[in-house]
Design a protein around this motif. Structure first.
Motif, PDB file in Angstrom:
ATOM      1  N   THR A  63       0.867  -1.170   0.000  1.00  0.00           N
ATOM      2  CA  THR A  63       0.000   0.000   0.000  1.00  0.00           C
ATOM      3  C   THR A  63       0.907   1.224   0.000  1.00  0.00           C
ATOM      4  O   THR A  63       1.735   1.375   0.897  1.00  0.00           O
ATOM      5  N   ALA A  64       0.774   2.033  -1.022  1.00  0.00           N
ATOM      6  CA  ALA A  64       1.613   3.223  -1.165  1.00  0.00           C
ATOM      7  C   ALA A  64       0.727   4.468  -1.127  1.00  0.00           C
ATOM      8  O   ALA A  64      -0.217   4.583  -1.902  1.00  0.00           O
ATOM      9  N   THR A  65       1.044   5.371  -0.212  1.00  0.00           N
ATOM     10  CA  THR A  65       0.355   6.650  -0.132  1.00  0.00           C
ATOM     11  C   THR A  65       1.362   7.712  -0.538  1.00  0.00           C
ATOM     12  O   THR A  65       2.264   8.051   0.234  1.00  0.00           O
ATOM     13  N   ASP A  66       1.223   8.193  -1.750  1.00  0.00           N
ATOM     14  CA  ASP A  66       2.195   9.100  -2.354  1.00  0.00           C
ATOM     15  C   ASP A  66       1.810  10.552  -2.134  1.00  0.00           C
ATOM     16  O   ASP A  66       0.657  10.931  -2.290  1.00  0.00           O
ATOM     17  N   LYS A  67       2.808  11.348  -1.789  1.00  0.00           N
ATOM     18  CA  LYS A  67       2.623  12.792  -1.623  1.00  0.00           C
ATOM     19  C   LYS A  67       3.590  13.550  -2.526  1.00  0.00           C
ATOM     20  O   LYS A  67       4.167  14.553  -2.139  1.00  0.00           O
ATOM     21  N   GLY A  68       3.795  13.028  -3.746  1.00  0.00           N
ATOM     22  CA  GLY A  68       4.649  13.713  -4.709  1.00  0.00           C
ATOM     23  C   GLY A  68       6.107  13.303  -4.643  1.00  0.00           C
ATOM     24  O   GLY A  68       6.991  14.100  -4.954  1.00  0.00           O
ATOM     25  N   ALA A  69       6.374  12.064  -4.246  1.00  0.00           N
ATOM     26  CA  ALA A  69       7.752  11.596  -4.104  1.00  0.00           C
ATOM     27  C   ALA A  69       8.415  11.366  -5.460  1.00  0.00           C
ATOM     28  O   ALA A  69       7.767  10.949  -6.421  1.00  0.00           O
ATOM     29  N   LEU A  70       9.713  11.634  -5.515  1.00  0.00           N
ATOM     30  CA  LEU A  70      10.515  11.332  -6.699  1.00  0.00           C
ATOM     31  C   LEU A  70      10.848   9.846  -6.719  1.00  0.00           C
ATOM     32  O   LEU A  70      10.752   9.164  -5.696  1.00  0.00           O
ATOM     33  N   ASP A  71      11.265   9.342  -7.880  1.00  0.00           N
ATOM     34  CA  ASP A  71      11.597   7.925  -8.021  1.00  0.00           C
ATOM     35  C   ASP A  71      12.628   7.461  -6.998  1.00  0.00           C
ATOM     36  O   ASP A  71      12.502   6.381  -6.425  1.00  0.00           O
ATOM     37  N   CYS A  72      13.659   8.264  -6.766  1.00  0.00           N
ATOM     38  CA  CYS A  72      14.716   7.867  -5.826  1.00  0.00           C
ATOM     39  C   CYS A  72      14.162   7.720  -4.413  1.00  0.00           C
ATOM     40  O   CYS A  72      14.574   6.826  -3.661  1.00  0.00           O
ATOM     41  N   THR A  73      13.205   8.559  -4.047  1.00  0.00           N
ATOM     42  CA  THR A  73      12.576   8.476  -2.728  1.00  0.00           C
ATOM     43  C   THR A  73      11.701   7.234  -2.636  1.00  0.00           C
ATOM     44  O   THR A  73      11.724   6.525  -1.622  1.00  0.00           O
ATOM     45  N   ILE A  74      10.968   6.949  -3.698  1.00  0.00           N
ATOM     46  CA  ILE A  74      10.116   5.763  -3.722  1.00  0.00           C
ATOM     47  C   ILE A  74      10.976   4.512  -3.558  1.00  0.00           C
ATOM     48  O   ILE A  74      10.667   3.629  -2.748  1.00  0.00           O
ATOM     49  N   ARG A  75      12.072   4.422  -4.307  1.00  0.00           N
ATOM     50  CA  ARG A  75      12.979   3.267  -4.195  1.00  0.00           C
ATOM     51  C   ARG A  75      13.524   3.123  -2.773  1.00  0.00           C
ATOM     52  O   ARG A  75      13.578   2.029  -2.228  1.00  0.00           O
ATOM     53  N   ALA A  76      13.939   4.218  -2.182  1.00  0.00           N
ATOM     54  CA  ALA A  76      14.499   4.179  -0.826  1.00  0.00           C
ATOM     55  C   ALA A  76      13.463   3.709   0.188  1.00  0.00           C
ATOM     56  O   ALA A  76      13.768   2.885   1.063  1.00  0.00           O
ATOM     57  N   ARG A  77      12.248   4.197   0.073  1.00  0.00           N
ATOM     58  CA  ARG A  77      11.184   3.804   1.019  1.00  0.00           C
ATOM     59  C   ARG A  77      10.801   2.332   0.832  1.00  0.00           C
ATOM     60  O   ARG A  77      10.584   1.627   1.808  1.00  0.00           O
TER      61      ARG A  77
END
Length: 92
Positions: A63-77
């Motif tokens: 479950t991903a709740t996105d608040k405008g994250a960049l790809d690098c942030t998504i990968r890290a999380r």
């Protein structure tokens, strides 16, 4: 690989909250909540799936709740949540 519930990230602007849970079925199921899902939803899901597969996770619910994250942030999380979910340390 045994998977338990795990979280990473925040709900702050520019970030993404990732929750990984074990799945009762095969495959990766991604539930995405994002105000930009119409424009970038497919790309966000692809980044999540690619990162999970690199980590070796194939049967999970995300479950991903996105608040405008960049790809690098998504990968890290995703990577952080995967480490917490499996106990597998990729940074050692």
């Amino acid at each position: 690989m045994e998977v338990k519930n795990a979280f990473a990230g925040t709900l702050e602007s520019g970030d993404v909250m990732i929750q990984i849970s074990p799945s009762t079925s095969e495959g990766i199921l991604i539930n995405l909540n994002s105000s930009v899902a119409y424009q970038f939803g497919d790309k966000i899901k692809a980044v999540i799936e690619e990162t999970l597969k690199e980590f070796g996770l194939t049967d999970v619910v995300v479950t991903a709740t996105d608040k405008g994250a960049l790809d690098c942030t998504i990968r890290a999380r995703v990577k952080t949540a995967a480490v917490r979910a499996t106990g597998k340390d990729v940074w050692a």
